[in-house]
Each structure stands twice: as structure tokens, then as C-alpha cells.
Scaffold this motif. Structure first.
Motif, PDB file in Angstrom:
ATOM      1  N   ILE A  94       0.855  -1.180   0.000  1.00 50.70           N
ATOM      2  CA  ILE A  94       0.000   0.000   0.000  1.00 50.70           C
ATOM      3  C   ILE A  94       0.891   1.229   0.000  1.00 50.70           C
ATOM      4  N   ILE A  95       0.703   2.078  -0.985  1.00 48.87           N
ATOM      5  CA  ILE A  95       1.481   3.308  -1.067  1.00 48.87           C
ATOM      6  C   ILE A  95       0.500   4.449  -1.180  1.00 48.87           C
ATOM      7  N   GLY A  96       0.561   5.417  -0.280  1.00 50.27           N
ATOM      8  CA  GLY A  96      -0.364   6.529  -0.397  1.00 50.27           C
ATOM      9  C   GLY A  96      -0.207   7.527   0.705  1.00 50.27           C
ATOM     10  N   VAL A  97      -0.986   8.584   0.640  1.00 53.52           N
ATOM     11  CA  VAL A  97      -1.005   9.615   1.659  1.00 53.52           C
ATOM     12  C   VAL A  97      -2.312   9.470   2.411  1.00 53.52           C
ATOM     13  N   PHE A  98      -2.221   9.364   3.724  1.00 50.31           N
ATOM     14  CA  PHE A  98      -3.415   9.143   4.512  1.00 50.31           C
ATOM     15  C   PHE A  98      -3.590  10.273   5.517  1.00 50.31           C
ATOM     16  N   ASN A  99      -4.787  10.806   5.581  1.00 50.92           N
ATOM     17  CA  ASN A  99      -5.128  11.806   6.572  1.00 50.92           C
ATOM     18  C   ASN A  99      -6.199  11.210   7.462  1.00 50.92           C
ATOM     19  N   THR A 145       6.471  -9.818   5.102  1.00 53.33           N
ATOM     20  CA  THR A 145       5.501  -9.479   6.136  1.00 53.33           C
ATOM     21  C   THR A 145       5.683  -8.063   6.630  1.00 53.33           C
ATOM     22  N   LYS A 146       6.896  -7.534   6.537  1.00 50.65           N
ATOM     23  CA  LYS A 146       7.180  -6.195   7.041  1.00 50.65           C
ATOM     24  C   LYS A 146       6.283  -5.146   6.431  1.00 50.65           C
ATOM     25  N   ASP A 147       5.995  -5.256   5.136  1.00 52.24           N
ATOM     26  CA  ASP A 147       5.209  -4.236   4.458  1.00 52.24           C
ATOM     27  C   ASP A 147       3.781  -4.200   4.990  1.00 52.24           C
ATOM     28  N   PHE A 148       3.192  -5.376   5.167  1.00 56.62           N
ATOM     29  CA  PHE A 148       1.865  -5.440   5.753  1.00 56.62           C
ATOM     30  C   PHE A 148       1.897  -4.921   7.192  1.00 56.62           C
ATOM     31  N   GLY A 149       2.887  -5.378   7.930  1.00 55.53           N
ATOM     32  CA  GLY A 149       2.971  -5.009   9.337  1.00 55.53           C
ATOM     33  C   GLY A 149       3.161  -3.530   9.547  1.00 55.53           C
ATOM     34  N   THR A 150       4.040  -2.912   8.752  1.00 54.63           N
ATOM     35  CA  THR A 150       4.290  -1.484   8.878  1.00 54.63           C
ATOM     36  C   THR A 150       3.019  -0.696   8.600  1.00 54.63           C
ATOM     37  N   ALA A 151       2.343  -1.044   7.500  1.00 55.51           N
ATOM     38  CA  ALA A 151       1.111  -0.346   7.145  1.00 55.51           C
ATOM     39  C   ALA A 151       0.047  -0.534   8.223  1.00 55.51           C
ATOM     40  N   ALA A 152      -0.155  -1.779   8.649  1.00 55.89           N
ATOM     41  CA  ALA A 152      -1.197  -2.065   9.631  1.00 55.89           C
ATOM     42  C   ALA A 152      -0.924  -1.375  10.955  1.00 55.89           C
ATOM     43  N   CYS A 153       0.319  -1.457  11.418  1.00 53.06           N
ATOM     44  CA  CYS A 153       0.673  -0.903  12.718  1.00 53.06           C
ATOM     45  C   CYS A 153       0.578   0.626  12.728  1.00 53.06           C
ATOM     46  N   PHE A 181       3.423   6.113   3.125  1.00 52.61           N
ATOM     47  CA  PHE A 181       4.243   4.915   3.032  1.00 52.61           C
ATOM     48  C   PHE A 181       5.106   4.959   1.775  1.00 52.61           C
ATOM     49  N   GLU A 182       6.249   4.272   1.838  1.00 58.21           N
ATOM     50  CA  GLU A 182       7.182   4.238   0.711  1.00 58.21           C
ATOM     51  C   GLU A 182       7.454   5.654   0.217  1.00 58.21           C
ATOM     52  N   ALA A 183       7.747   6.545   1.156  1.00 59.48           N
ATOM     53  CA  ALA A 183       7.931   7.957   0.839  1.00 59.48           C
ATOM     54  C   ALA A 183       9.273   8.194   0.147  1.00 59.48           C
ATOM     55  N   THR A 190      31.086  10.531 -16.305  1.00 69.63           N
ATOM     56  CA  THR A 190      29.938  11.179 -16.929  1.00 69.63           C
ATOM     57  C   THR A 190      29.400  12.272 -16.025  1.00 69.63           C
ATOM     58  N   GLN A 191      29.427  13.493 -16.488  1.00 67.37           N
ATOM     59  CA  GLN A 191      29.064  14.629 -15.653  1.00 67.37           C
ATOM     60  C   GLN A 191      27.618  14.565 -15.148  1.00 67.37           C
ATOM     61  N   ARG A 192      26.737  13.983 -15.956  1.00 69.92           N
ATOM     62  CA  ARG A 192      25.326  13.991 -15.581  1.00 69.92           C
ATOM     63  C   ARG A 192      24.934  12.793 -14.719  1.00 69.92           C
ATOM     64  N   THR A 193      25.850  11.940 -14.450  1.00 67.85           N
ATOM     65  CA  THR A 193      25.535  10.748 -13.663  1.00 67.85           C
ATOM     66  C   THR A 193      25.158  11.112 -12.228  1.00 67.85           C
ATOM     67  N   ARG A 194      24.018  10.580 -11.774  1.00 66.09           N
ATOM     68  CA  ARG A 194      23.639  10.677 -10.365  1.00 66.09           C
ATOM     69  C   ARG A 194      23.722   9.258  -9.810  1.00 66.09           C
ATOM     70  N   PHE A 195      24.621   9.072  -8.878  1.00 65.79           N
ATOM     71  CA  PHE A 195      24.893   7.730  -8.388  1.00 65.79           C
ATOM     72  C   PHE A 195      23.825   7.222  -7.427  1.00 65.79           C
ATOM     73  N   GLU A 196      23.066   8.124  -6.875  1.00 61.07           N
ATOM     74  CA  GLU A 196      22.050   7.707  -5.911  1.00 61.07           C
ATOM     75  C   GLU A 196      20.716   8.330  -6.282  1.00 61.07           C
ATOM     76  N   GLY A 197      19.723   7.484  -6.465  1.00 61.62           N
ATOM     77  CA  GLY A 197      18.384   7.978  -6.757  1.00 61.62           C
ATOM     78  C   GLY A 197      17.621   8.255  -5.476  1.00 61.62           C
ATOM     79  N   PHE A 198      16.312   8.158  -5.546  1.00 66.66           N
ATOM     80  CA  PHE A 198      15.482   8.388  -4.367  1.00 66.66           C
ATOM     81  C   PHE A 198      15.634   7.242  -3.374  1.00 66.66           C
ATOM     82  N   THR A 199      15.647   7.574  -2.101  1.00 71.00           N
ATOM     83  CA  THR A 199      15.565   6.593  -1.024  1.00 71.00           C
ATOM     84  C   THR A 199      14.116   6.552  -0.567  1.00 71.00           C
TER      85      THR A 199
END
Length: 282
Positions: free
Chosen positions: A3-8, A29-37, A81-83, A121-130
Motif C-alpha cells: 500500500i502506497i499513499g497519503v493518509f489523513n 511481512t514487514k510491508d503489511f505489518g508497517t502499514a497495519a501498525c 508509506f514508501e515515501a 559522466t558529468q550527468r551521472t547521479r549515483f544515488e536515486g530516491f531513497t
């Protein structure tokens, strides 16, 4: 299913599948558990519950205030979640600088030739989004969560053998989110102030009691005790900006959540709470 989303809290009971992006994938199981908890704590939890949680995760409030003055009403908070948290530009510049130095014979970050080739390569970004497992944004502070069940922290980041998962999350937490200085931004993550953000690791209690059994246990105890280790592992940042960072790192357990709010058992439940089933239903 993830589940990925913004919850109010005010609108979540009315949310339908069309308002939440659901990915049908096989996940731990972590993904379910994190969301549920966290959803249970967000929707059913009180300010007192969150004050208790923060008291268990931290010896003291890192902002020199009282948790009761910061938490406010959970209804005013936003949970995502999954921000996605972007890699800091200051880190990207340092990585390229180190690779240029390494090309001259200094072994700084990697020993892999293909990574060195990309560094040219000048335009290379070695790290994307976390992608943080969850981010909770209260009006006066924010929490960036990383959750674990049995897995350990990642230590084999391909392009930078000196960077581990815990310090990477802390680093991106300290960066300004996109739209942060734009009052008209509709991205809820843009409301997260990096200077008022804390990092919380959530694990089974057995690993907090036996931190030597996991890499993140060694890292967390080291990072929470002194700023020196953070200065070492975040050497692209100004040391003055990391002086109080060790106080902004906390460790919570799934059992803490259960004891504070019965029913918010996360991964300990055999089945997802009805709350998650309701939100994901048509």
C-alpha cells in the motif's frame, strides 16, 4: 500487495481504492505489518499514545521541548508509506569529487572499474530516491521510519561501498524535500522540515535487546551515542550540522506499539487488521 499513499486521519475511513495506489506484488511481512501498525496508531491512537511511543524511542526530546507540546492531535498529521526522499546534492557532488580523486590512485569509495567509468559522466547521479518505509508529518515535527522484521540493514550499496542503509536514510532526511520553500506545494512531503525531523527504527524487541546480532544494532548504538561516528560516515556534511543528530535517532519495537495500543500488532498479527482490509476494499 504494498500500500502506497497519503493518509489523513480525517478522510481515511472514506478513502477508496481509486484514491490509493496499490501494487499487487509479493512482499515480506514487514510491508503489511508497517502499514497495519502505523495506520492503527495514526487512526486509533491518541496524542498520549504517541507521546508514550516517543518516550520509549528516545531518552529525551531532541528539540529541547516536551513531546506533549509537539505531538498535538494525531488527526492533524499526515502519514505516507514508501515515501521518496531525494539524494542530497551535497552528497552527489562529494561522490563525484571522490571518484575523481580515486582516478588518481586514492581508494575512496569503490574498487569496481565499471563504477569508476560511470563517474566520468558529468550527468551521472549515483544515488536515486531513497524510499522510507513511512513518514509521519506532524505540524511541529516529522518522523522518518525504517522498519525491520528479520532482515538486516543493507551494507552493499553498489556505487559507494562506504555507505550503509541507516546513514543513507539519515542523510536524505537532512535534505530539504522538493517544494519545501514553496507555500503552494501540494506535495505533503514538502511540509517536512529537515531540521525538525527524527529517524526511528522499528524492529522486534529481541534485536533491540541483542543489538550485536544485527548490523543495524551496531550502527544504531554507535550513531545514538555520539556525533563522531555520524561525522565520519557523513563526511560530506558540515560537522556543525551533525552535533545534535545523535539525539534525533530513536529505536522503537513492534512490542512497544502493541503495549501502547492493543491491536496495533503490525507483523505480529497472523492476519491484517480489518482497518487495512477496509481501506483496500472497493
Amino acid at each position: 500487495m504494498l500500500i502506497i499513499g497519503v493518509f489523513n486521519r480525517k478522510t481515511l475511513p472514506e478513502a477508496k481504492t481509486g484514491q490509493i495506489r496499490i501494487q499487487d506484488k509479493s512482499r515480506k511481512t514487514k510491508d503489511f505489518g508497517t502499514a497495519a501498525c502505523l495506520m492503527s496508531l495514526h487512526i486509533k491512537g491518541t496524542a498520549s499514545n504517541w507521546i508514550d511511543l516517543m518516550g520509549r524511542a528516545f531518552e529525551r526530546c531532541p528539540f529541547g521541548e516536551q513531546w506533549k507540546d509537539l505531538v498535538g492531535e494525531p488527526a492533524q498529521a499526515t502519514l505516507r508509506f514508501e515515501a521518496p526522499l531525494p539524494s542530497p546534492d551535497i552528497y552527489q557532488r562529494r561522490v563525484k569529487s571522490d571518484y575523481r580523486a580515486q582516478a588518481k590512485g586514492e581508494n575512496v569509495r569503490t574498487f569496481l572499474p565499471e563504477v569508476m567509468e560511470r563517474a566520468g559522466t558529468q550527468r551521472t547521479r549515483f544515488e536515486g530516491f531513497t524510499h522510507a518505509d513511512a513518514v509521519m508529518i506532524f505540524p511541529k515535527f516529522s518522523i522518518v521510519f525504517e522498519a525491520k522484521v528479520t532482515a538486516d540493514a543493507s551494507h552493499d550499496i553498489y556505487f559507494d561501498t562506504m555507505r550503509n542503509q541507516i546513514v543513507r536514510i539519515i542523510d536524505v532526511m537532512l535534505a530539504k524535500p522538493p517544494g519545501f520553500e514553496n507555500p503552494n506545494s501540494k506535495n505533503p512531503l514538502s511540509k517536512r522540515d529537515p531540521k525538525r525531523s527524527i529517524f526511528v527504527l522499528v524492529t522486534p524487541r529481541i534485536f533491540k535487546k541483542n543489538p550485536h546480532s544485527r548490523l543495524y544494532g551496531w550502527l544504531m548504538n554507535d550513531y545514538m551515542k555520539t556525533g563522531e561516528s555520524l561525522i565520519r560516515d557523513l563526511n560530506h556534511r558540515n560537522p556543525q550540522d551533525l552535533i545534535d543528530m545523535s539525539q534525533r535517532i530513536g529505536w522503537l519495537t513492534w512490542e512497544d506499539c502493541t503495549e501502547i495500543l492493543p491491536g496495533a500488532r503490525g507483523w505480529l498479527d497472523e492476519e491484517l487488521p480489518s482497518l487495512v482490509q477496509t481501506v483496500c476494499s472497493d
